[in-house]
Design a protein around this motif. Sequence first.
Motif, mmCIF file in Angstrom:
data_model
loop_
_atom_site.group_PDB
_atom_site.id
_atom_site.type_symbol
_atom_site.label_atom_id
_atom_site.label_comp_id
_atom_site.label_asym_id
_atom_site.label_seq_id
_atom_site.Cartn_x
_atom_site.Cartn_y
_atom_site.Cartn_z
ATOM 1 N N ARG A 1 0.718 -1.118 0.086
ATOM 2 C CA ARG A 1 0.032 0.051 -0.033
ATOM 3 C C ARG A 1 0.900 1.219 0.025
ATOM 4 O O ARG A 1 0.425 2.293 -0.661
ATOM 5 N N ALA A 2 1.927 1.170 0.509
ATOM 6 C CA ALA A 2 2.859 2.270 0.624
ATOM 7 C C ALA A 2 3.725 2.497 -0.681
ATOM 8 O O ALA A 2 3.837 3.633 -0.839
ATOM 9 N N LEU A 3 4.236 1.572 -1.181
ATOM 10 C CA LEU A 3 5.185 1.652 -2.272
ATOM 11 C C LEU A 3 4.652 1.721 -3.619
ATOM 12 O O LEU A 3 4.917 2.558 -4.496
ATOM 13 N N VAL A 4 3.425 0.853 -3.957
ATOM 14 C CA VAL A 4 2.992 0.926 -5.285
ATOM 15 C C VAL A 4 2.677 2.276 -5.734
ATOM 16 O O VAL A 4 2.932 2.814 -6.862
ATOM 17 N N PRO A 5 1.794 3.148 -5.144
ATOM 18 C CA PRO A 5 1.545 4.371 -5.358
ATOM 19 C C PRO A 5 2.610 5.331 -5.888
ATOM 20 O O PRO A 5 2.744 5.998 -6.787
ATOM 21 N N LEU A 6 3.829 5.338 -5.021
ATOM 22 C CA LEU A 6 5.002 5.841 -5.392
ATOM 23 C C LEU A 6 5.686 5.341 -6.675
ATOM 24 O O LEU A 6 6.288 6.155 -7.542
ATOM 25 N N LEU A 7 5.689 4.064 -7.175
ATOM 26 C CA LEU A 7 6.120 3.465 -8.104
ATOM 27 C C LEU A 7 5.197 3.961 -9.294
ATOM 28 O O LEU A 7 5.764 4.586 -10.221
ATOM 29 N N VAL A 8 4.111 4.243 -9.255
ATOM 30 C CA VAL A 8 3.245 4.955 -10.232
ATOM 31 C C VAL A 8 3.553 6.317 -10.601
ATOM 32 O O VAL A 8 3.780 6.741 -11.705
ATOM 33 N N ALA A 9 3.737 7.008 -9.258
ATOM 34 C CA ALA A 9 4.102 8.319 -9.470
ATOM 35 C C ALA A 9 5.475 8.664 -9.925
ATOM 36 O O ALA A 9 5.869 9.751 -10.610
ATOM 37 N N SER A 10 6.395 7.641 -9.865
ATOM 38 C CA SER A 10 7.805 7.858 -10.342
ATOM 39 C C SER A 10 7.736 7.619 -11.859
ATOM 40 O O SER A 10 8.574 8.370 -12.501
ATOM 41 N N GLN A 11 6.878 7.351 -12.404
ATOM 42 C CA GLN A 11 6.793 7.347 -13.948
ATOM 43 C C GLN A 11 6.237 8.545 -14.542
ATOM 44 O O GLN A 11 6.410 8.838 -15.745
ATOM 45 N N THR A 12 5.964 9.617 -13.628
ATOM 46 C CA THR A 12 5.552 10.959 -14.104
ATOM 47 C C THR A 12 6.783 11.901 -14.092
ATOM 48 O O THR A 12 6.801 12.770 -14.680
ATOM 49 N N LEU A 13 8.097 11.309 -13.661
ATOM 50 C CA LEU A 13 9.125 11.997 -13.869
ATOM 51 C C LEU A 13 9.706 12.048 -15.163
ATOM 52 O O LEU A 13 9.766 11.012 -15.913
ATOM 53 N N PRO A 14 9.942 13.313 -15.793
ATOM 54 C CA PRO A 14 10.415 13.523 -17.234
ATOM 55 C C PRO A 14 11.795 12.858 -17.390
ATOM 56 O O PRO A 14 12.740 13.574 -16.777
ATOM 57 N N ILE A 15 11.853 11.840 -18.132
ATOM 58 C CA ILE A 15 13.262 11.298 -18.216
ATOM 59 C C ILE A 15 14.299 12.196 -19.050
ATOM 60 O O ILE A 15 15.607 12.383 -18.803
#
Length: 252
Positions: A89-103
């Motif tokens: 519950r704590a990390l999966v939303p953060l994983l999804v949010a990490s994909q919003t970082l523009p490479i």
Amino acid sequence: MSLLRRAAPPVLVVLLLLAAWQWAVTALAVRPQVLPSPLRVVEQGWAFRDVLWANTLPTLQVTAVGFAVSLAVGWALAVVVDFSPWLRRALVPLLVASQTLPIIAIAPLMIIWFGFGLLPKVLVIALVTFFPIAVGLIEGFSRADPEASNLLRSMGGGRWAEFRYVRLPGALPSFFTALRIAITYAVTGAIFAEYVGARAGLGIYMAQQKNSFRTDLVLAAVGVTALVSVALFGLTYLVERVVAPWIRGARR
């Protein structure tokens, strides 16, 4: 024969597109600096094959190292998350949010922070490929057959036995699907990281040839990149057949 039947349609489409490209360039008398013909791209790529190969090796190296790091971290995180619902519950939303970082913005910062060596390119590849691997495994573990888990527990099996004999085999189809997505991202990430800053590699080679208006050599490098990506994509099926041969039988 089955492989040939599956490969024939995409190969035919590619050949038709190349023929149309060749005809259009010849009929419209397009300058090679703008759009070279496929024949010129192949001719110049073969003429500069030694240089292309010398730049392909660093790209393969950084792709392999970056993808290995991504696999190790992705597996470790997915296993830990599977054993801890709170971490899920704590990390999966953060994983999804990490994909919003523009490479496209992160990659130059990696070069600034860590220089032009191997580390920044490995980090870029890991950032690009980590998400599909980790999420594919996490979702695969969660799809384990509950009846098989209950049967194993009724026979005295613990949580680790359930993971080993039920959840892990059940997650492999999802893992290999994620692996095929991630491996194509890995090559793209390596090219982009090199394009931003590198001493050698297909990315920096494309940038150099673009600045010299050698569009034919840029496209030759693109062709090599595509071949490498297809080869790595196909390799995942070979690994799947060795590691989990039952998956192929289930697809049939």
